[in-house]
Design a protein around this motif. Sequence first.
Motif, short mmCIF file in Angstrom:
data_model
loop_
_atom_site.label_atom_id
_atom_site.label_comp_id
_atom_site.label_asym_id
_atom_site.label_seq_id
_atom_site.Cartn_x
_atom_site.Cartn_y
_atom_site.Cartn_z
N TRP A 1 -6.18 24.31 -39.36
CA TRP A 1 -5.45 23.10 -38.92
C TRP A 1 -5.16 23.23 -37.42
O TRP A 1 -5.18 24.14 -36.74
N ARG B 1 -13.99 15.48 -44.42
CA ARG B 1 -13.20 16.42 -44.99
C ARG B 1 -11.90 16.94 -44.62
O ARG B 1 -11.54 18.03 -44.81
N CYS B 2 -11.64 16.06 -43.59
CA CYS B 2 -10.32 16.62 -42.91
C CYS B 2 -9.18 15.38 -43.73
O CYS B 2 -9.54 14.44 -44.31
N LEU B 3 -7.88 16.17 -43.60
CA LEU B 3 -6.82 15.45 -44.09
C LEU B 3 -5.87 15.11 -42.73
O LEU B 3 -5.35 16.18 -42.21
N VAL C 1 -2.22 14.45 -41.69
CA VAL C 1 -0.67 14.44 -42.18
C VAL C 1 -0.08 13.52 -40.89
O VAL C 1 0.08 14.12 -39.91
N ARG D 1 -7.54 7.08 -40.48
CA ARG D 1 -8.33 6.23 -41.25
C ARG D 1 -9.66 5.80 -40.52
O ARG D 1 -10.90 5.91 -41.06
N MET E 1 -11.35 10.16 -42.33
CA MET E 1 -10.38 11.04 -42.70
C MET E 1 -9.09 10.51 -43.74
O MET E 1 -8.97 9.38 -43.71
N ALA E 2 -9.15 11.38 -44.85
CA ALA E 2 -8.08 11.06 -45.84
C ALA E 2 -6.88 10.96 -44.92
O ALA E 2 -6.59 11.77 -44.14
N THR E 3 -5.75 10.41 -45.48
CA THR E 3 -4.55 10.55 -44.72
C THR E 3 -3.22 10.46 -45.69
O THR E 3 -3.34 10.02 -46.85
N LEU E 4 -2.33 11.39 -45.29
CA LEU E 4 -1.21 11.63 -46.15
C LEU E 4 -0.05 11.22 -45.30
O LEU E 4 0.15 11.93 -43.87
N ASP F 1 -3.31 7.13 -47.75
CA ASP F 1 -4.05 7.25 -49.19
C ASP F 1 -2.98 7.81 -50.03
O ASP F 1 -3.06 7.39 -51.07
#
Length: 199
Positions: A84, A138-140, A142, A153, A157-160, A175
């Motif tokens: 991270w 493969r990253c998130l 936050v 985005r 990347m995926a987003t939280l 997401d």
Amino acid sequence: MPSVHRCWTRWAEEHGVARERLDQVGYAGRPAGEVVAELLAGRAVDEQLAAVARVQELELADAASGRLLPGVEELLSALPRDRWAVVTAATRTLALRRLSSLGLTVPMLVGAEDVTRGKPDPEAYLRAASRLGVEPARCLVVEDAPAGLAAGRAAGMATLALATTHDPAELCAADVVVSDLTLVRPLVQRDGTVALFVG
């Protein structure tokens, strides 16, 4: 965010920038230089540089006023340190001061000095992924700010989203949206990848 809000509000008052204009341009999660350039367009470069320096002075003076959000310490302590990074629109000096005042150390930091374009441009997140040696897909990310979510985005990347500083309606591009990190539990797999369970 309370510190960022206080500092920018004071800066705007000092520089004769209307509060409505400050909110319209948006300063959360964006590099100070870009915000100042937009707000003081047409003014001399020296004046703009002095204005950026003043924002940084205010933010450094207020850096120790932050508080650790619920779930942050638990989540970070459970993650492998090589998996991270902190990606911020703040300068390295300001970010490290804020983090150290909270008792946090970070394995990697991508700050304002590391990029040519700030959020919502994806450059900072792509740089962090490259340094981590991980494919963007493969990253998130936050994030708590719309500009950061847009950057994540755009990086693929995926987003939280954390609804800790903005109304959840402003974060709908994410997401997943959670109220805080107490709802997120990591599972570190044998190959070093990390799965996060939400709920």
